[in-house]
Design a protein around this motif. Structure first.
Motif, PDB file in Angstrom:
ATOM      1  N   LEU A  86       0.800  -1.222   0.000  1.00 50.85           N
ATOM      2  CA  LEU A  86       0.000   0.000   0.000  1.00 50.85           C
ATOM      3  C   LEU A  86       0.837   1.278   0.000  1.00 50.85           C
ATOM      4  CD1 LEU A  86      -2.692  -1.297   2.523  1.00 50.85           C
ATOM      5  CD2 LEU A  86      -2.883  -1.126   0.033  1.00 50.85           C
ATOM      6  N   HIS A  87       2.100   1.152  -0.326  1.00 49.94           N
ATOM      7  CA  HIS A  87       2.979   2.330  -0.330  1.00 49.94           C
ATOM      8  C   HIS A  87       4.071   2.084  -1.369  1.00 49.94           C
ATOM      9  CE1 HIS A  87       5.646   5.211   2.327  1.00 49.94           C
ATOM     10  NE2 HIS A  87       5.751   5.480   1.040  1.00 49.94           N
ATOM     11  N   ALA A  88       3.865   2.613  -2.584  1.00 53.41           N
ATOM     12  CA  ALA A  88       4.828   2.361  -3.655  1.00 53.41           C
ATOM     13  C   ALA A  88       4.911   3.556  -4.585  1.00 53.41           C
ATOM     14  CB  ALA A  88       4.416   1.114  -4.436  1.00 53.41           C
ATOM     15  N   HIS A  89       6.121   3.788  -5.081  1.00 60.22           N
ATOM     16  CA  HIS A  89       6.390   4.945  -5.948  1.00 60.22           C
ATOM     17  C   HIS A  89       6.691   4.482  -7.369  1.00 60.22           C
ATOM     18  CE1 HIS A  89       6.715   7.606  -2.404  1.00 60.22           C
ATOM     19  NE2 HIS A  89       7.088   6.485  -1.820  1.00 60.22           N
ATOM     20  N   THR A  90       6.305   5.315  -8.316  1.00 63.37           N
ATOM     21  CA  THR A  90       6.620   5.034  -9.724  1.00 63.37           C
ATOM     22  C   THR A  90       7.522   6.137 -10.241  1.00 63.37           C
ATOM     23  OG1 THR A  90       4.816   6.338 -10.656  1.00 63.37           O
ATOM     24  CG2 THR A  90       4.311   4.061 -10.011  1.00 63.37           C
TER      25      THR A  90
ATOM     26  N   ASP B 109       2.656   7.985  -5.112  1.00 63.83           N
ATOM     27  CA  ASP B 109       3.808   8.862  -5.357  1.00 63.83           C
ATOM     28  C   ASP B 109       3.786  10.059  -4.414  1.00 63.83           C
ATOM     29  OD1 ASP B 109       5.622   7.848  -7.472  1.00 63.83           O
ATOM     30  OD2 ASP B 109       3.703   7.570  -8.515  1.00 63.83           O
ATOM     31  N   HIS B 110       4.920  10.751  -4.372  1.00 65.40           N
ATOM     32  CA  HIS B 110       5.075  11.863  -3.427  1.00 65.40           C
ATOM     33  C   HIS B 110       4.191  13.053  -3.768  1.00 65.40           C
ATOM     34  CE1 HIS B 110       8.332  10.330  -0.948  1.00 65.40           C
ATOM     35  NE2 HIS B 110       8.895   9.845  -2.042  1.00 65.40           N
ATOM     36  N   SER B 111       3.917  13.851  -2.761  1.00 64.64           N
ATOM     37  CA  SER B 111       3.086  15.054  -2.940  1.00 64.64           C
ATOM     38  C   SER B 111       3.975  16.278  -3.201  1.00 64.64           C
ATOM     39  CB  SER B 111       2.218  15.267  -1.704  1.00 64.64           C
ATOM     40  OG  SER B 111       3.031  15.521  -0.576  1.00 64.64           O
TER      41      SER B 111
ATOM     42  N   SER C  16      -1.630   8.384  -2.798  1.00 64.26           N
ATOM     43  CA  SER C  16      -0.563   9.374  -2.706  1.00 64.26           C
ATOM     44  C   SER C  16       0.103   9.218  -1.356  1.00 64.26           C
ATOM     45  CB  SER C  16      -1.127  10.788  -2.832  1.00 64.26           C
ATOM     46  OG  SER C  16      -0.119  11.743  -2.569  1.00 64.26           O
ATOM     47  N   GLU C  17       1.414   9.437  -1.340  1.00 63.48           N
ATOM     48  CA  GLU C  17       2.095   9.581  -0.056  1.00 63.48           C
ATOM     49  C   GLU C  17       2.149  11.079   0.183  1.00 63.48           C
ATOM     50  OE1 GLU C  17       6.232   8.477   0.396  1.00 63.48           O
ATOM     51  OE2 GLU C  17       6.020   8.413   2.575  1.00 63.48           O
ATOM     52  N   VAL C  18       1.213  11.544   0.979  1.00 66.41           N
ATOM     53  CA  VAL C  18       1.029  12.978   1.172  1.00 66.41           C
ATOM     54  C   VAL C  18       1.883  13.454   2.337  1.00 66.41           C
ATOM     55  CG1 VAL C  18      -0.681  14.777   1.557  1.00 66.41           C
ATOM     56  CG2 VAL C  18      -1.341  12.675   0.392  1.00 66.41           C
TER      57      VAL C  18
ATOM     58  N   CYS D  60       6.460  -1.756   1.945  1.00 66.11           N
ATOM     59  CA  CYS D  60       7.866  -1.725   1.513  1.00 66.11           C
ATOM     60  C   CYS D  60       8.310  -0.362   1.001  1.00 66.11           C
ATOM     61  CB  CYS D  60       8.106  -2.780   0.446  1.00 66.11           C
ATOM     62  SG  CYS D  60       7.920  -4.443   1.101  1.00 66.11           S
ATOM     63  N   ASP D  61       7.380   0.584   0.836  1.00 67.40           N
ATOM     64  CA  ASP D  61       7.770   1.899   0.335  1.00 67.40           C
ATOM     65  C   ASP D  61       8.614   1.686  -0.935  1.00 67.40           C
ATOM     66  OD1 ASP D  61       8.340   4.573   0.105  1.00 67.40           O
ATOM     67  OD2 ASP D  61       9.203   4.797   2.109  1.00 67.40           O
ATOM     68  N   VAL D  62       8.043   0.959  -1.869  1.00 67.24           N
ATOM     69  CA  VAL D  62       8.794   0.497  -3.041  1.00 67.24           C
ATOM     70  C   VAL D  62       9.237   1.673  -3.909  1.00 67.24           C
ATOM     71  CG1 VAL D  62       8.671  -0.898  -5.144  1.00 67.24           C
ATOM     72  CG2 VAL D  62       7.464  -1.640  -3.073  1.00 67.24           C
ATOM     73  N   HIS D  63      10.519   1.717  -4.201  1.00 68.90           N
ATOM     74  CA  HIS D  63      11.051   2.652  -5.183  1.00 68.90           C
ATOM     75  C   HIS D  63      11.654   1.897  -6.362  1.00 68.90           C
ATOM     76  CE1 HIS D  63      10.601   5.484  -1.849  1.00 68.90           C
ATOM     77  NE2 HIS D  63      10.716   6.464  -2.727  1.00 68.90           N
ATOM     78  N   GLU D  64      12.100   0.659  -6.104  1.00 72.19           N
ATOM     79  CA  GLU D  64      12.665  -0.198  -7.148  1.00 72.19           C
ATOM     80  C   GLU D  64      12.285  -1.642  -6.815  1.00 72.19           C
ATOM     81  OE1 GLU D  64      16.998  -0.867  -6.586  1.00 72.19           O
ATOM     82  OE2 GLU D  64      16.850   0.894  -5.291  1.00 72.19           O
TER      83      GLU D  64
HETATM   84 ZN    ZN Z   1       7.252   6.559   0.265  1.00 74.18          ZN
END
Ligand code: ZN
Ligand code: DGT
Ligand code: CA
Ligand code: CA
Length: 604
Positions: free
Chosen positions: A370-374, A402-404, A441-443, A557-561
């Motif tokens: 529930l926490h992943a970035h593209t 994604d980040h705010s 969104s990760e606000v 996992c706060d996925v970035h890769e």
């Molecule tokens: Zn994050």
């Protein structure tokens, strides 16, 4: 890999051991001098013919032989013999500024002090002053040295320690005499940082005589920088770690001034596998509780097993007694009238009185990220790639968060871009089957606790993870008020990495956890355990407070890769340390339940 540094290390250690044992000064100095020579050498001693070795400053025939022995066998027998005579704790004491070999010898031989804790006790009760050469001034200096050492001893990140352990475990498991090899100690308990690694190998019934060969296999693992302890059924080695992120580079194995980690091995026959595992998993405090419980039931417990107390002198395992239980941990707990206590819960935090159930969350329970970035912000994956990765891991849901806008350095999205991104996520969700892609969104939680987008925009999202990223040195009261404001926002689902700490880097916020968890429960906000090994935020004790208060937990996992998905295990072990059950973890819920919970926000 040059041999010079490992060689210098082992010779320097031999000099110290000879000195503390009171051996001939000439011999001590010969080793010290040779160590210095190899330390400063540019050519690799590994490639030198004997003649060339003999031409080096301070290297005579005996030392040349030791160099040759070391480069052919990876060890020096004389070193091992010395190491068996000097307790490792005595070597530790000599690491303290102010404690040289002469002093250590007095402490050890005349004061029976053989490690730093013993030294602290002798200082505390004043008995140290009765030893020769020990005055008030010396004692003050030693106290300072111990305090500094404690403050500056860096424990290694769980994720890094786990990498190192895996290499040894895989190698041991491949050995024909080994039935199984596992990590014990703090790694098995899933602590967020690791002091040293403890590995246990179990011999096959058909190979009971092969303990020394297994220890040898362990010591000769490529990348081992030095071997401080080696024995028949045990060994300790050190591996050097890179300065940057503590990553173990096995091509730069020499133990220099940088960080390093010790790896301890114990080899055991199957008959004592359970008791050894129990003992070396710890924690020490948990073990003490178990021993007390054994005594209260007329038994004694050690690494050799649980035995009936027959009142005879001498340890029961040395007298050929048959244990009540020793081969499995389960049998030992059972004989102590206890359920099997998961390793992560063995911290003397009331676990012996915990009625259970002990069905803590496990890795396969997790079905949603529930926490992943593209690429839209600071991730490397596209929406579809992220979804495919999540699906491959068996997840039913992936949230794109994604980040705010305030996180400009991380490519945070302005409102218009977020609207477009939501549309892109919806479109991608229509293109894939077997997984739901949620728009989130990760606000940023701004320093006053307000959120980084207005409510109309937030309402368009399926998932809102609110996280603090800036102003992380706020005082506790301000931080508490800030986070409470975010929790009480009607559209927030998850509080992301609540304190913002980075282990070994920055402490992050210190909010009032009691107030936070009470509010999170009241507002149906899940508190995140960020699974990255540098965060593990919430930490174990906070998780426990949250569980005791009846809160929901998210493990993300706060996925970035792609590799970030692999950190999930660390998040899960942190959750287990806080006694999280699958019921309390929203990532473990079936899709329908999770989606319904997410939708309910903002409608009540
Ligand atoms: Zn994050
Ligand atoms: P660490 O290495 O600081 O991250 O923490 P641990 O728990 O791995 O501690 P370590 O490596 O010193 O010892 C491993 C286990 O061995 C420990 O958890 C329990 C056991 N152990 C070590 N020393 C003692 C002791 O003096 N008494 C008892 N009961 N157990 C001990
Ligand atoms: Ca350890
Ligand atoms: Ca250890």
């Amino acid at each position: 890999m040059s041999l010079n540094q490992p060689l210098a290390d082992i010779l320097a250690r031999m000099a110290k051991m000879l000195d503390v044992l009171g051996e001939d000064t000439f011999k001590v100095n010969a080793h010290t001098r040779a160590a210095r020579t190899f330390e400063g050498l540019t050519d690799d001693a590994a490639a030198m013919p004997r003649e060339q070795l003999l031409s080096l400053q301070g290297v005579g025939p005996k030392l040349a032989d030791k160099v040759i022995e070391f480069r052919t066998t990876g060890r020096i027998a004389e070193h091992d013999e010395l190491a068996s005579r000097v307790p490792p704790g005595v070597m530790d004491m000599m690491e303290l500024p102010g404690v040289g070999p002469k002093t250590a010898r007095v402490l050890w031989q005349e004061g029976s002090i053989s490690d730093i804790p013993g030294l602290e006790r002798a200082i505390a009760d004043g008995s140290i002053l009765s030893l020769p050469r020990m005055g008030e001034k010396f004692v003050t200096k030693i106290k300072e040295s111990i305090a500094f050492r404690r403050a500056n001893s860096q424990r290694l990140w769980l994720g890094r320690a786990d990498e190192v352990a895996s290499v040894f475990i895989e190698r041991l498991r491949a050995h024909p005499a080994v039935r199984d090899a596992v990590a014990a100690g703090s790694l098995r308990r899933g602590r967020d940082t690791i002091g040293d690694l403890d590995i246990l190998a179990c011999l096959r019934e058909s190979h009971l005589a092969d303990a020394a060969r297994v220890a040898e296999c362990f010591r000769t693992t490529p990348g081992v920088a030095s071997v401080p302890v080696s024995g028949e059924n045990r060994a300790s080695v050190r591996v050097a770690l890179g300065h940057d992120f503590g990553r173990w580079s096995r091509t730069h194995a020499a133990e220099g001034d940088g960080p390093s980690i010790q790896v301890d091995l114990r080899v055991t026959p199957p008959a004592t596998w359970g008791s050894m595992l129990l003992y070396f998993t710890g924690s020490k405090e948990h073990n003490i509780r178990l021993r007390e419980r054994a005594i209260a039931r007329g038994m004694t417990l050690s690494e050799w097993g649980l035995f009936k107390d027959d009142g005879q002198p001498g340890a029961p395992h040395t007298r050929g007694c048959t244990p009540v239980a020793a081969d499995t941990e389960e049998a030992i707990y059972h004989a102590l009238d206890l359920p099997f206590i998961p390793p992560e819960a063995r911290e003397d935090r009331g676990e012996l009185d915990h009625l259970g159930p002990w069905r803590l969350i496990e890795l396969p329970d997790i079905r949603a990220e529930l926490h992943a970035h593209t690429r839209a912000s600071d991730g490397v994956l596209t929406i579809l790639e992220l979804a495919q990765d999540a699906k491959r891991r068996g997840f039913h849901t992936i949230a794109v968060t994604d980040h705010s806008q305030s996180s400009a350095q991380a490519g945070g999205l302005k409102p218009d871009r977020l609207r477009q991104h939501i549309a892109d996520v919806r479109e991608a969700n229509g293109q894939v089957s077997g997984i739901t892609i949620l728009a989130g969104s990760e606000v940023d939680i701004l320093s006053d606790g307000s959120l980084d987008y207005d409510d109309d925009l937030l309402r368009e999202l399926d998932v809102v993870v609110a996280s603090p990223h800036a102003a992380l040195s706020q005082d506790p009261a301000t931080a508490t008020a800030r986070l409470l404001r975010a929790i009480s926002h009607p559209l927030v689902h998850i509080l992301g990495h609540p304190t913002g700490r980075l282990i070994n880097r920055r402490p992050g916020l210190s909010p009032d956890i009691g107030a936070l968890v009470a509010s999170a429960r009241a507002h149906h906000v899940a508190l995140e355990i960020n699974a990255h090994w540098m965060r593990l935020d919430l930490r174990d004790t906070h998780v426990r407070a949250a569980i005791d208060a009846g809160c929901l937990i998210a493990i993300d996992c706060d996925v970035h890769e792609p590799a970030d998905f692999d950190n999930l295990a660390f998040g899960v072990s942190t959750a287990r340390r806080g006694l999280v059950t699958p019921e309390r973890c929203i990532n473990a819920w079936p899709a329908e339940r999770l989606h319904a919970w997410l939708r309910a926000k903002g409608r009540t």
